[in-house]
Design an enzyme around this catalytic site. Structure first.
Site, short mmCIF file in Angstrom:
data_model
loop_
_atom_site.label_atom_id
_atom_site.label_comp_id
_atom_site.label_asym_id
_atom_site.label_seq_id
_atom_site.Cartn_x
_atom_site.Cartn_y
_atom_site.Cartn_z
N TYR A 164 0.93 -1.16 0.11
CA TYR A 164 -0.09 0.03 -0.06
C TYR A 164 0.80 1.52 -0.09
O TYR A 164 1.51 1.41 0.90
CB TYR A 164 -0.92 0.27 1.31
CG TYR A 164 -1.75 1.41 1.40
CD1 TYR A 164 -2.78 1.68 0.76
CD2 TYR A 164 -1.07 2.36 2.37
CE1 TYR A 164 -3.34 2.96 0.87
CE2 TYR A 164 -2.03 3.54 2.57
CZ TYR A 164 -3.05 3.67 1.88
OH TYR A 164 -3.39 4.99 1.99
N HIS A 194 -3.36 16.30 -2.33
CA HIS A 194 -3.79 16.49 -0.92
C HIS A 194 -3.45 17.97 -0.58
O HIS A 194 -3.90 18.04 0.69
CB HIS A 194 -3.02 15.16 -0.18
CG HIS A 194 -3.47 13.87 -0.39
ND1 HIS A 194 -4.08 13.44 -1.82
CD2 HIS A 194 -3.54 12.93 0.65
CE1 HIS A 194 -4.32 12.18 -1.27
NE2 HIS A 194 -4.07 11.89 0.11
N ASN A 307 1.99 11.68 5.95
CA ASN A 307 1.22 10.88 6.98
C ASN A 307 1.78 10.69 8.27
O ASN A 307 2.68 10.23 8.61
CB ASN A 307 1.63 9.35 6.20
CG ASN A 307 0.18 8.32 6.67
OD1 ASN A 307 0.13 7.39 6.39
ND2 ASN A 307 -1.10 9.16 7.13
N TYR A 395 -14.53 31.90 47.82
CA TYR A 395 -14.12 30.98 47.14
C TYR A 395 -12.99 31.12 46.03
O TYR A 395 -11.93 30.69 45.69
CB TYR A 395 -14.95 29.89 46.25
CG TYR A 395 -16.03 29.27 47.16
CD1 TYR A 395 -15.99 29.37 48.60
CD2 TYR A 395 -17.00 28.47 46.58
CE1 TYR A 395 -16.84 28.76 49.46
CE2 TYR A 395 -18.02 27.88 47.49
CZ TYR A 395 -17.73 27.98 48.87
OH TYR A 395 -18.69 27.37 49.67
N ARG A 398 -9.94 31.69 48.33
CA ARG A 398 -9.65 30.53 49.23
C ARG A 398 -9.55 29.32 48.49
O ARG A 398 -8.45 28.56 49.08
CB ARG A 398 -11.03 30.48 50.14
CG ARG A 398 -10.53 29.51 51.29
CD ARG A 398 -11.80 29.25 52.05
NE ARG A 398 -12.89 29.93 51.87
CZ ARG A 398 -14.20 29.68 52.32
NH1 ARG A 398 -14.52 28.38 52.83
NH2 ARG A 398 -15.50 30.28 52.07
N PHE A 444 -1.49 6.60 12.69
CA PHE A 444 -1.67 8.01 12.05
C PHE A 444 -2.84 8.76 12.59
O PHE A 444 -3.27 9.76 12.81
CB PHE A 444 -1.95 7.82 10.68
CG PHE A 444 -2.80 6.81 10.25
CD1 PHE A 444 -4.45 7.24 10.55
CD2 PHE A 444 -2.55 5.68 9.58
CE1 PHE A 444 -5.27 6.01 9.89
CE2 PHE A 444 -3.53 4.79 9.26
CZ PHE A 444 -4.79 5.17 9.40
N GLU A 529 -11.91 5.74 5.54
CA GLU A 529 -11.53 6.50 6.77
C GLU A 529 -12.82 7.00 7.43
O GLU A 529 -13.14 8.01 7.60
CB GLU A 529 -10.30 7.56 6.49
CG GLU A 529 -9.07 7.09 5.64
CD GLU A 529 -8.38 8.36 5.06
OE1 GLU A 529 -9.02 9.41 5.07
OE2 GLU A 529 -7.55 7.96 4.04
#
Length: 591
Positions: A164, A194, A307, A395, A398, A444, A529
């Site tokens: 791949y 991409h 990647n 508060y 404190r 990834f 994906e």
């Protein structure tokens, strides 16, 4: 022969200069002539000789005088812009200097190196690399691991094994076999397709961090990149040549594909790139100006560059370091506010925190005691109300150890995850040289840093939430012994009225930003994906939350310093007086 790279209306032109006595005005005119040469409408000009323009450096944007000699005004191969009078800025205009360029206004090439091995990078190291304090080199061990990893890839190609991303397409196209003579083209096409991010480009500091972190991951020796290519990438980093990387577009699985692809696009000499010398220009020109050549991708190398979770992690690294700094500062600011409001230190007693010994709580209580309760630097303000009838404070005063404490523990937890991620191999497929094979997996996936950074935003936000309530107590005369809005002549002057409103607005905005992005997932890549982390948004909004926290605490610090003026001539402890002096060195008392 000197040569200059000139930007005219979105185009970059190389203009050689044969005569050392030529002027800046000649350069501008010559660049415009070259610009209009191939334009069918003459670039919209009736006559080039009638065009009025200004010439300025890309570095620093300084205007140049038309009559100055080029050999005096400019360095060889310097980048300049010709700004034509009357031009409207196009909507896609990229300014020469990106946001945050002030970090580089006095940039000096570093002399020191950090040796990367893929295993020992710290968050502090990466932030310093981002600031340009160091160059990068590889350790000998890392070089050997990278070489052995590449040998596995070369063997796969030689034997025509189906793997791949090396001999196949990507994502949904994983079953498409690519011919051997197309393997290099495959990697270039991957990077180009991409590079689909949008938004503002990363500022130089963040782009340097991103590039440095990717180098560190490649140095682990599980990516299959060649040592030759990796050293080219390091040379680009060391020259501070930074690709155009849009901040939006990653879903955080399969890694940060879009931003890392933009990073790789610049490395191969395409798209835009920035350096302190050039400003924004075409990547090929920027690389050439620094004596560098574009990377020529070998099989698997495009995938090796894009990647991983480095966008999420590098931004997360900055978030962690800034969160650590503001958490320490929050204790100091709150202690000063407690003094101004004449609070008690009894709530910070060691026995109270010893019976609930969370590490962060104990540390914060210790800091408060160090700042407020010491025989070595007594507080005249505290002494003035030692025998008052108040039993306990609100508060917001404190409970600082309990509230600030869990923020410190949150930061420590997130820093541990980010540090692990800095030194993790997040490619797919992974190359295991010791086994002589590649294995597809899911390293990834950005869920680890995404969840951690969502948690960080929620935790750090509380510093602003409690700070805003302390600002209210400082400004509200019914809750303190101070004048309304910390101003003597109320009505004539509104004092800190709207400064408190700003703090309230920032805290309210943070409440929306603290919604976890990692609870969302949208299936991508044709359901290949089908679960993603949304870690890119987790990192970016964590940084925005932290920025708001910094701003709210700055308002509280100013308000506390204003309030202490009304208690003079009494003085607080020596450490807090030092803080007051530091503030007054840049901000005067508002009467």
């Amino acid at each position: 022969m000197p040569r200059y790279t000139v930007h005219v209306r979105g185009e970059w032109l190389a203009v050689p200069c044969r005569d050392a006595q030529l002027t800046v005005g000649w350069l501008g005119r010559e660049a415009i002539k070259r610009y209009v040469k191939n334009k069918p409408d003459n670039g919209g000009f009736a006559s080039v000789d009638d065009v009025r323009f200004l010439v300025r450096r890309c570095k620093g944007l300084g205007l140049l005088d038309d009559e100055d000699l080029l050999q005096v005004a400019l360095e060889d191969n310097e980048f300049v812009e010709v700004v034509i009078e009357g031009d409207a800025m196009s909507p896609d205009f990229i300014p020469s200097q990106p946001e945050g360029v002030y970090l580089y206004s006095k940039y000096r090439e570093p002399e020191k190196y950090i040796a990367l091995d893929g295993d020992s990078l710290t968050t502090e190291d990466l932030v310093n690399l981002g600031k340009g304090h160091y160059k990068i080199k590889l350790t000998p061990t890392a070089e050997k691991k990278v070489q052995k990893s590449r040998e596995v890839i070369d063997s796969i190609i030689k034997e025509k094994t189906v793997v791949y991303g090396i001999t196949t397409g990507f994502g949904k196209f994983a079953r498409t076999i690519i011919p051997v003579n197309k393997l290099e083209e495959l990697q270039v096409n991957l990077v180009r397709s991409h590079s689909s991010g949008v938004g503002k480009p990363l500022i130089p500091e963040r782009c340097r961090m991103l590039l440095a972190l990717r180098i560190n991951v490649l140095a682990k020796g599980y990516s299959g990149i060649s040592l030759e290519t990796l050293k080219q990438v390091i040379e680009v980093f060391n020259a501070s040549c930074l690709p155009y990387v849009p901040e939006k577009g990653t879903v955080g699985a399969s890694g940060d594909l879009a931003p890392l692809s933009h990073l790789a696009l610049g490395l191969i000499g395409e798209g835009k790139m920035w350096s302190p010398k050039s400003g924004w220009a075409d990547a090929k020109y920027v690389l050439e100006a620094h004596g560098l050549k574009p990377v020529v991708l070998k099989p698997k190398e495009g995938l090796a560059l894009i990647n991983g979770t480095q966008m999420i992690t590098s931004l997360g690294c900055e978030a962690v370091e800034r969160a650590s700094a503001i958490a320490r500062q929050a204790d100091i600011v709150a202690a000063l506010t407690l003094e101004v409001l004449k609070g008690t230190t009894k709530a910070f007693d060691t026995d109270i925190h010893g019976v609930r010994p969370h590490r962060g709580q104990v540390e914060v209580a210790f800091r408060f005691r160090s700042l407020l309760d010491s025989d070595h630097h007594p507080s005249e303000i505290a002494e003035s109300h030692r025998f008052c009838d108040r039993v306990q404070d609100a508060y917001t005063l404190r409970c600082c150890p309990q509230v600030h404490g869990v923020v410190n523990d949150t930061i420590a937890f997130v820093k541990n995850i980010i540090t692990t991620e800095l030194n993790s191999a997040t490619d797919n497929p992974m190359v295991f040289a010791s086994r002589g094979e590649t294995i597809s997996g899911g390293n990834f996936h950005g869920e680890y840093p995404a969840k951690a950074l969502d948690y960080l935003a929620i935790g750090v936000h509380e510093l602003a939430a409690i700070s805003e309530r302390r600002i209210e107590r400082l400004c509200n005369p019914s809750l303190s012994e101070l004048p309304a809005f910390l101003v003597a002549e109320g009505g004539l002057n509104s004092g800190f009225m709207i400064a408190h409103c700003t703090a309230a607005a920032l805290v309210s905005e943070n409440k929306a930003l603290c919604h976890p992005s990692s609870v969302d997932s949208l299936s991508t890549s044709a359901a290949t994906e089908d679960h993603v982390s949304m870690g890119g948004w987790a990192a970016r909004k964590a940084l925005r939350v932290i920025e708001h926290v910094e701003q709210v605490l700055a308002i509280e610090l100013l308000a506390a310093c204003q309030g202490i003026e009304f208690l003079r001539p009494l003085r607080t402890t020596t450490p807090l007086e030092k803080v007051y002096d530091l503030v007054r060195s840049v901000v005067r008392f508002g009467k």
